[in-house]
Scaffold this active site. Sequence first.
Site, PDB file in Angstrom:
ATOM      1  N   SER A 134       3.763  79.529  37.079  1.00 13.68           N
ATOM      2  CA  SER A 134       3.432  80.885  36.649  1.00 13.68           C
ATOM      3  C   SER A 134       3.194  81.769  37.866  1.00 13.68           C
ATOM      4  CB  SER A 134       2.165  80.880  35.794  1.00 13.68           C
ATOM      5  OG  SER A 134       2.347  80.093  34.637  1.00 13.68           O
ATOM      6  N   SER A 135       3.720  82.979  37.821  1.00 16.38           N
ATOM      7  CA  SER A 135       3.502  83.966  38.878  1.00 16.38           C
ATOM      8  C   SER A 135       3.933  83.394  40.236  1.00 16.38           C
ATOM      9  CB  SER A 135       2.046  84.418  38.852  1.00 16.38           C
ATOM     10  OG  SER A 135       1.867  85.573  39.616  1.00 16.38           O
ATOM     11  N   SER A 136       3.004  83.194  41.177  1.00 18.11           N
ATOM     12  CA  SER A 136       3.410  82.607  42.455  1.00 18.11           C
ATOM     13  C   SER A 136       4.101  81.260  42.240  1.00 18.11           C
ATOM     14  CB  SER A 136       2.192  82.438  43.365  1.00 18.11           C
ATOM     15  OG  SER A 136       2.556  81.838  44.578  1.00 18.11           O
ATOM     16  N   HIS A 275       1.454  90.386  32.528  1.00 16.24           N
ATOM     17  CA  HIS A 275       1.813  89.413  33.569  1.00 16.24           C
ATOM     18  C   HIS A 275       1.516  87.987  33.130  1.00 16.24           C
ATOM     19  CE1 HIS A 275       2.903  87.978  37.446  1.00 16.24           C
ATOM     20  NE2 HIS A 275       1.684  87.585  37.766  1.00 16.24           N
TER      21      HIS A 275
END
Length: 340
Positions: A134-136, A275
Site C-alpha cells: 500500500s502507498s509506499s 488514499h
Amino acid sequence: MQYGLTGLFVASLASAASLVQVTNFGANPSNIQMYIAAPANLPANPAIIVAMHPCGGSAQQYYNENKFGRQLADELGFIAIYPGTTKDFNCWDAATSASLTHNGGSDSQGIVNMVRYALDKYGADPARVFLTGSSSGAIMTNVLAGAYPDVFAAGAVFSGMPYGCLAGSPGSSPISADPACANGQKVKTGAEWATQVKAAYPGYSGKYPRMQLWHGTADFVIQYQDLVEEVKQWSTVHGVAFARNVTNSPQSGYTQMVYGDGTQVVAYSGAGVGHYVPTNEQVVLDWFGITGGGSGGSPGGPTSTTTPPRPTTSSPLPIRALLLAAQLKLAMDSKSIIWL
Ligand SMILES: *[C@@H]1O[C@H](CO)[C@@H](O)[C@H](O)[C@H]1NC(C)=O
C-alpha cells in the site's frame, strides 16, 4: 470461496502463523528488516507473498493491517514476508538507481534476498512468488516488478506510482521526494514508461509480472493520475489494450478495468475512495492464483471477484476511517509522516 474461507477460519484460529523476525537472510545492502509468517503445516512448494508497508508503517503494522500473514497463510498454506524499513520516514527506496536496477542494491535487492532465503528454507515455489503493498509499499511493488521480473509472477498495487516515477528524486517520502509524481505531473506515454521498465534489467526477455492496480478517485496524497500512468506502463509492457469496464466490481462503487483478456493487467478504480484503499485479500489471492482455480484472476466474471466487500480490519470501517483521518491530520499538523 467465501464459505470455504469462513469455515477454515474457525478451524485455524489456534494455529495462526505469528510474525517472526529473520536476521542473516543474505546480503542486505540498505539494512532493512525481514519478518516472516510461515505456518507450521506448509504444503510442498508453497507460494510466497511479499507484503510491503506504507510510509510511516512497519512490518508489524502491515501484518495487523491485512489478513495475508495473520490468517490466510495458515488457511491456504502459503508464506507471507513482511519487510520493514526505518529510513526516510519508513518509506521504501523507489528513487535511487540502485533500487531501480536489477541487482543494483538498496531495498529492492534486500527484499529479493528475503525471497531467496524463503525459497531455499521452505522449498517454496519460485514460479509463485507474489508482491503487494500500500502507498509506499505499492510504489515498491512496481519497483520490484520492473527490476526483478524474473523473481515475481504477479503484483497487486494499492495506491501506487509507476515504476521509475520517482527516479532521481532526492528521496521517496512525502517530505524528501520530488512532489511531481505524487501530484500526477509525471505524464508519459506507455512506450516511454515501458522503456524505463525494460532498462531496469537490460537483456531480460522473459515474462513480466501480471499486475493488478487499485486506486481511489479521491486520492489526494498520490493523485489518481498515477493510476492512469501505471496502467499505461503495464499494459504497454504486456502488450494489451483496454478491453472493457465492469462496473460495481469487485464491490459497489468500484470499476474493474480489463486489459486484453484480463489475465495480465487489471485495474480497480474506487469512486470517491481516498488514499487508503482497503486491501481486498480475496481478489488479490484470486489474481495470484492462490484461490479461484489458479487461472490468475477472473476478469469481469461473475465469480469470486463479485463477492461483497469484507472489512479488512478488526474495527468497524467508519471508526477506522475516522482514525485514519485523525492520523493524517495529526501527521500534517506535526509534520511527521503517516503516508497510508
Ligand atoms: C472505465 O472506467 C474508468 C474508471 O471509472 C473511467 O475513467 C473510464 O472512462 C471508463 N472507460 C470507458 C470506456 O467507459
